[in-house]
Each structure stands twice: as structure tokens, then as C-alpha cells.
Design a protein around this motif. Sequence first.
Motif, PDB file in Angstrom:
ATOM      1  N   UNK A 332      29.344  65.297  33.144  1.00 32.27           N
ATOM      2  CA  UNK A 332      29.402  63.827  33.203  1.00 32.27           C
ATOM      3  C   UNK A 332      30.658  63.332  32.480  1.00 32.27           C
ATOM      4  N   UNK A 333      30.941  63.945  31.320  1.00 36.04           N
ATOM      5  CA  UNK A 333      32.158  63.558  30.577  1.00 36.04           C
ATOM      6  C   UNK A 333      33.377  63.810  31.457  1.00 36.04           C
ATOM      7  N   UNK A 334      33.345  64.954  32.135  1.00 36.87           N
ATOM      8  CA  UNK A 334      34.448  65.306  33.039  1.00 36.87           C
ATOM      9  C   UNK A 334      34.595  64.241  34.135  1.00 36.87           C
ATOM     10  N   UNK A 335      33.454  63.819  34.681  1.00 38.60           N
ATOM     11  CA  UNK A 335      33.507  62.829  35.767  1.00 38.60           C
ATOM     12  C   UNK A 335      33.995  61.477  35.249  1.00 38.60           C
ATOM     13  N   UNK A 336      33.638  61.143  34.010  1.00 33.70           N
ATOM     14  CA  UNK A 336      34.113  59.872  33.443  1.00 33.70           C
ATOM     15  C   UNK A 336      35.634  59.935  33.305  1.00 33.70           C
ATOM     16  N   UNK A 337      36.100  61.056  32.803  1.00 35.25           N
ATOM     17  CA  UNK A 337      37.540  61.219  32.609  1.00 35.25           C
ATOM     18  C   UNK A 337      38.281  61.109  33.949  1.00 35.25           C
ATOM     19  N   UNK A 338      37.764  61.832  34.962  1.00 37.60           N
ATOM     20  CA  UNK A 338      38.409  61.790  36.276  1.00 37.60           C
ATOM     21  C   UNK A 338      38.297  60.394  36.886  1.00 37.60           C
ATOM     22  N   UNK A 339      37.146  59.754  36.653  1.00 30.82           N
ATOM     23  CA  UNK A 339      36.938  58.393  37.170  1.00 30.82           C
ATOM     24  C   UNK A 339      37.938  57.423  36.575  1.00 30.82           C
ATOM     25  N   UNK A 340      38.183  57.557  35.273  1.00 33.54           N
ATOM     26  CA  UNK A 340      39.138  56.653  34.617  1.00 33.54           C
ATOM     27  C   UNK A 340      40.546  56.888  35.177  1.00 33.54           C
ATOM     28  N   UNK A 341      40.929  58.163  35.315  1.00 34.65           N
ATOM     29  CA  UNK A 341      42.271  58.462  35.845  1.00 34.65           C
ATOM     30  C   UNK A 341      42.414  57.890  37.262  1.00 34.65           C
ATOM     31  N   UNK A 342      41.414  58.170  38.119  1.00 33.34           N
ATOM     32  CA  UNK A 342      41.463  57.679  39.501  1.00 33.34           C
ATOM     33  C   UNK A 342      41.494  56.167  39.552  1.00 33.34           C
ATOM     34  N   UNK A 343      40.709  55.536  38.680  1.00 29.71           N
ATOM     35  CA  UNK A 343      40.652  54.075  38.675  1.00 29.71           C
ATOM     36  C   UNK A 343      41.989  53.474  38.240  1.00 29.71           C
ATOM     37  N   UNK A 344      42.573  54.069  37.213  1.00 23.19           N
ATOM     38  CA  UNK A 344      43.863  53.539  36.730  1.00 23.19           C
ATOM     39  C   UNK A 344      44.925  53.679  37.834  1.00 23.19           C
ATOM     40  N   UNK A 345      44.948  54.838  38.496  1.00 26.61           N
ATOM     41  CA  UNK A 345      45.940  55.046  39.560  1.00 26.61           C
ATOM     42  C   UNK A 345      45.679  54.061  40.715  1.00 26.61           C
ATOM     43  N   UNK A 346      44.411  53.991  41.160  1.00 26.85           N
ATOM     44  CA  UNK A 346      44.056  53.112  42.281  1.00 26.85           C
ATOM     45  C   UNK A 346      44.341  51.656  41.960  1.00 26.85           C
ATOM     46  N   UNK A 347      43.986  51.233  40.742  1.00 24.48           N
ATOM     47  CA  UNK A 347      44.202  49.840  40.347  1.00 24.48           C
ATOM     48  C   UNK A 347      45.695  49.541  40.281  1.00 24.48           C
ATOM     49  N   UNK A 348      46.455  50.465  39.699  1.00 24.25           N
ATOM     50  CA  UNK A 348      47.903  50.234  39.566  1.00 24.25           C
ATOM     51  C   UNK A 348      48.546  50.078  40.945  1.00 24.25           C
ATOM     52  N   UNK A 349      48.203  50.970  41.872  1.00 25.88           N
ATOM     53  CA  UNK A 349      48.789  50.892  43.215  1.00 25.88           C
ATOM     54  C   UNK A 349      48.375  49.598  43.915  1.00 25.88           C
ATOM     55  N   UNK A 350      47.091  49.263  43.792  1.00 24.08           N
ATOM     56  CA  UNK A 350      46.599  48.041  44.459  1.00 24.08           C
ATOM     57  C   UNK A 350      47.261  46.805  43.871  1.00 24.08           C
ATOM     58  N   UNK A 351      47.468  46.815  42.550  1.00 26.02           N
ATOM     59  CA  UNK A 351      48.070  45.633  41.921  1.00 26.02           C
ATOM     60  C   UNK A 351      49.531  45.456  42.349  1.00 26.02           C
ATOM     61  N   UNK A 352      50.223  46.578  42.544  1.00 25.57           N
ATOM     62  CA  UNK A 352      51.617  46.477  43.009  1.00 25.57           C
ATOM     63  C   UNK A 352      51.637  45.744  44.356  1.00 25.57           C
ATOM     64  N   UNK A 353      50.765  46.163  45.255  1.00 19.80           N
ATOM     65  CA  UNK A 353      50.737  45.537  46.588  1.00 19.80           C
ATOM     66  C   UNK A 353      50.191  44.110  46.492  1.00 19.80           C
ATOM     67  N   UNK A 354      49.185  43.914  45.628  1.00 20.30           N
ATOM     68  CA  UNK A 354      48.617  42.569  45.488  1.00 20.30           C
ATOM     69  C   UNK A 354      49.657  41.594  44.917  1.00 20.30           C
ATOM     70  N   UNK A 355      50.443  42.063  43.945  1.00 19.63           N
ATOM     71  CA  UNK A 355      51.498  41.197  43.398  1.00 19.63           C
ATOM     72  C   UNK A 355      52.530  40.871  44.478  1.00 19.63           C
ATOM     73  N   UNK A 356      52.842  41.885  45.288  1.00 18.06           N
ATOM     74  CA  UNK A 356      53.800  41.667  46.377  1.00 18.06           C
ATOM     75  C   UNK A 356      53.227  40.652  47.368  1.00 18.06           C
ATOM     76  N   UNK A 357      51.953  40.809  47.696  1.00 18.19           N
ATOM     77  CA  UNK A 357      51.307  39.863  48.626  1.00 18.19           C
ATOM     78  C   UNK A 357      51.166  38.477  48.001  1.00 18.19           C
ATOM     79  N   UNK A 358      51.082  38.447  46.688  1.00 20.11           N
ATOM     80  CA  UNK A 358      50.995  37.155  46.006  1.00 20.11           C
ATOM     81  C   UNK A 358      52.328  36.416  46.115  1.00 20.11           C
ATOM     82  N   UNK A 359      53.410  37.174  46.049  1.00 15.97           N
ATOM     83  CA  UNK A 359      54.742  36.574  46.135  1.00 15.97           C
ATOM     84  C   UNK A 359      55.129  36.269  47.576  1.00 15.97           C
ATOM     85  N   UNK A 360      54.984  37.271  48.432  1.00 17.80           N
ATOM     86  CA  UNK A 360      55.487  37.148  49.806  1.00 17.80           C
ATOM     87  C   UNK A 360      54.442  36.566  50.761  1.00 17.80           C
TER      88      UNK A 360
END
Lengths: 424, 240
Positions: A332-360
Motif C-alpha cells: 500500500x505504501x508503494x502504491x501511495x508513492x507511485x500514486x503521488x508520482x503519477x498524480x504529480x506528473x499527470x497534474x503538471x502536464x494537464x496544467x501546462x495544457x490548461x494554462x495554454x487553453x486559458x490563454x489561447x
Amino acid sequence: MIKFILKGILRDRSRSLFPVLVVAIGVFLTVLFYSYMGGVMTSFLDTSAKFDTGHLKIMSRAYAENSDQMPNDLAYIGVERLMNELKKDFPGYVWTKRIRFGGLLDVPDDSGETRAQGPVAGLALDLFTPDSLEWKLLGIKDSIVQGNAPEKPGEILISDEFAKRLGISPGETVTLIGSTMYGSMAAANFTVAGTVHFGITALDRGAVVADVTDIQMALDMEDAAGEILGFFDNFVYREEEAGLAALKFNVKYEGEKDEFSPVMMSLHEQGGMIDMMGMINLYLPVLVIVFVIIMSIVLWNAGLIGSLRRYGEIGVRLAMGESKGHLYRSTIIESIFLGVIGTVIGTALALVIAFWLQEKGFNISQMMQSSTLLMNDVIRAKVTPMSFVIGFIPGLLSNVFGSSIAGIGIYKRKTAQLMKELEV
Amino acid sequence: MDNSYLIKTDELVKIFPMGKSKITALNHVNLQFKKAEFSGLVGPSGSGKTTLLNIVGSLDSPTEGSATVMGRKIEDLSHKQGAELRNRHIGFIFQTFNLLPVYTVFENVEFPLLLLGLSAQERKKKVMKALEWVQLADRVKSKPAQLSGGESQRVAIARAVVKEPKIILADEPTANLDAENSHNILRTLEKINRELETTFIFATHDEKVIRYLRRKITLIDGKVARDEVFENPVGKGEGQ
């Protein structure tokens, strides 16, 4: 022990890459969809509020029942007195009167004969009171394409698209033909001060923007207006507060039998908004739940495959005296760790596109050709503080849930079989 | 109970259901193992060697009778208590080494100590000592894939002895090794047995292992057929 687990995750890519990828993709879609839908709805509510509903709207009861038809014969009379009362009773709001009207715009040639004609949907606003909020609210000056903003009575703005279709240039005189609030025919000349493009297809097809006093005179609506709009003084809509204000106002006029007595409606009570907002409030949690379930199933399977691949390792750990509970907790600890890494990567990528869509933004004017919705042609995402955290719900939940189910196999493992299993 | 015994079985019976019939893997086994014994369970396949190791290792429980290990009755232990007993007092050596492939030699040997909750400093000291016993102190950073079969088994031995358990159970530890490596491994185990006074119980039918045993218990059909003690095992000094 945690360091030991982390080393294993980092070194064994097949154990970490797939779950991280699944979580990142799911979180990416969730955050992007959330930000985009947030932008769409904010834009829709914002545009509707500015051009149509206000945060609060007061009409006569009869007008409210038929408001889609812009029935100025049912307009509220005694607007000035009512607005003074509103300023006193509801100090946290700003109020403005408006008249929506329909009619025919006639463009004469040099000899006074009709050169062109077209139906218009007009919006009469307070343009000339010094502290009028309408200029800023509708961004009129920023929307002017040709000519100038109206500077004196008798000047109007027309939509740029409509002006081109009818061949009208700023400075020309046009005649508005309509009907007074008492049903007789009305005709009034106006000078076109400029053309506007609001970026809202429903308005840009054939809008006329005029001063409310001019229209009151033209349509014989002295001290009358179809609608009085109220806005929170910081222009941020607060649903609950608006609902309470409407309730307070309506209680005051509850006993009146007159169909011309005023009634106040909040933004979410108008034009099916309550259903739409209900749907939005329902959609996002449903979306998150759907992502959690789908990703959990995928991650559960990934966990099962991982458990099979690590069968020997789990067996050795049990044989060496690690308890099943400890082993389960470590997955479970392993899954939390992987979940946090995946979430940070997914959120960062989505925010880049969301910021772009917010501007353009994303231009949907082609899809809005026949729409009557008051929506901006350019739909933008909206990045809010929630956009940064919402991905953690599916990201962590799905991974932990998937691993929890997959990890049940640890409890089912018979230690008595370990020697045989480990001899393979 | 006589406290001089680390392990004692009384009328130990283990029956496995097999469809509608039952198989008696251990049939009224009475054995005692003292501290520092170097003993082995020998016998044909299905004679009950691994079943007895499983019960003594608290991986399984008896159907009837009793097995007492380090003063604790195996049949009375919960899963967690069984795990704790293995963790503190019992080391395992497997036929196929079963090293954790993503971890280094050092980390593989360190793992049992992590379960015991020792400090990093203590762990390092004990791991290095264990690796010196098996003469692999220079391979701490190697991964299992970089080791030969003999080296892998020596790492597995280091992992079993690092916590200095009272008992080591070895199931066919030389089955995957050639003669030279087998002798090296057996000499290492014998040295550990002598220096740490660890009780070794092998389950084997490898003649090379049998020649090193100081006590040979022959199991046939789940019963103790012979229990022989050798003052000077013939394997001692072989392969040198």
C-alpha cells in the motif's frame, strides 16, 4: 523499510512505470477536463450574467412569465423608485436597468428610400450616466471594431457582422422600427456611432446596443424597463447569497395580487440554469468516480501481474518472517508513492495544457452559428486552486484501491506451500 | 519440557486431505534437536522431509501432536507469532537461492535486519560480518544477476545467518550447484555451525550433504526409520 521499498520501485521499472503511466494519464484527463469544464461553465455563467440574467434580475411577474418573448408591454413601471429602494435595501449590489427589444432596422439611401433592412435584437443599457457600470461590464470599448463608442443621445452601436451584411458604416443614420409598450408602432432615427464584435455568436448576428433613455423615449417606456439587473459589487456570483437576497425581496411583495408587481430571481433560478448548474455539480464527481473505477480496475490488474512477477520475492519475505500484514502495508505504501508520482506528473502536464487553453482558448464559433446560447465563441479553460489538487483523488484512490485488491492475494498465500513454491 | 532442546516434536502427525482420501505426511514423529546440531532429514521424495521443515519453521502447523521450537508450541502460534518466531530465530536457505533481483548483495542480506528494526549502523556491521563469513565482502554492490550460482547461494547463506538465528533450515541447498561449489557451501555452513553454534537441519537426498552431517535422520513414509549420529562425518575435509 520505506527507503528499501523506494529503492525497489526506482530500480524495477516494470513495477513502477506502468502504474505511474496509468495514474498520470487518468489524472491528466481528470485535471484537464475539470479545468476545461470549469472554464466553459464560468464563461457561460459570466456571459449569461453580464448580457442577460445578472446575478439578480427584477421583472414584473407578468414579464417574468414570458421573458423569452421580451414582452415590453409587460415591463415594470416605476423603475427609478424601485432602484432607489434596492440601493438602500441591498447595499452589497450594484443595479442597472435594461430593456431588451426586437425590431426592424431600416437603412435609407440618399433619397430616403430603403436601401437595406434587417431584424435586430436590441439591448438598451445605461450608457450615459457617469458612473454607469455597463461599459466595463460588457467590455464595450474593447469590442468596438469600427467607429467610436456612443458619446451622446441618439447614437447606437450595431454588430459588425450585421453592419457588413447591411452595408452600414459608422456615421450613417438608421431607423429602428418597433412597437411601443402600449402596442402602437414606433419609429426612431439613430446615428450609428460604431460597430462591435462581442465574440458571442448569438449577439453578433444582429445586435443593436443603445442608451436606455433613448429606447424608453422611442418605445414610450417612460420610467419603465423590462429588467433591472443586480450584480455583487465584486462581480463574483455567490449562489446561496443571491438566493437569500431574492427570497428577502420576494417576501416583501408576496401579498400583492398585481401581475405587474416586481419579482426577483437569482442567476441560477433563470433559464434552466438551476438544472445546468445541478448537472455540473453532478458531472464532475461522477467523472472523478468513473476515472477512479476504470483506473482501479487497470491498476488492480497491474497489481496482480506485478504480484505474480514478484511471487518469489513475496514468498521469501514471508519465509524470512515478514508478517502478511506488514507485507500488505508495504504494498500500500508503494502504491501511495507511485500514486503521488503519477498524480504529480499527470497534474503538471494537464496544467501546462490548461494554462495554454486559458490563454489561447478554443474557437467554437463554427459550431455556434445557429446557437442562441450566450456563450463566448472562444472557450477557455480555467485553472483554479482546485485544478492543482483534484487529480489526487483519482490518482491516489485508484492506485491504493487497485493495490489493496491485488494485495489480498498475500493473505491467501499458504505459507506451508512456500518451500515448494520457492523451489521452482 | 527439557529446556536443553531447541526443537522437540511429540507424536507429530501431519495429514493432508487429497480429494476424498488423506495422505499422512508425518506419522507420530518424535525428535529432539539440541543447540549446534548439524543434522539432516534424508529419505525419498514424499517421505515428509519438507513437511517437517515447514512445521519446525512455523510455516505450517501439525494435525496432531506437538512441535515445540524455542520453547513455543507451533500449533498454538498465530500467523503473526509464527512470523515473529521465524524473524527472530529461524533462517532459511532454499534450493534456488531466491535472492531479490533488484537489490544488491548488501541489501539482500540486510533485509531480515530491516524487519528486526535495527539501526543502520548495526545493520551495516552485521551485514559485513555475514558477508565476510561467506567471503563475499567485496561483492556488496553486485546484483544477483552478476553472481555465479555458488556466489548466489553464499549470499543466501549470509542472508540466513545475518541475524544470527538459533536455527537454520536448509532445503536442498546444494541441488543447483556443482560438486566444488557444494563443498564450499557445506564447509561454510559447517564453519558457521561451529562458530555461532547454530542448529542446522537440512532436508536433502544429496549424498554430498549427507557426508557432512553429524546426525542423519532417515524418514520413510512419514516415520523416523533411523536416527544416526556420526562423531566424524566422512565429508569433512573433502573437496579441499
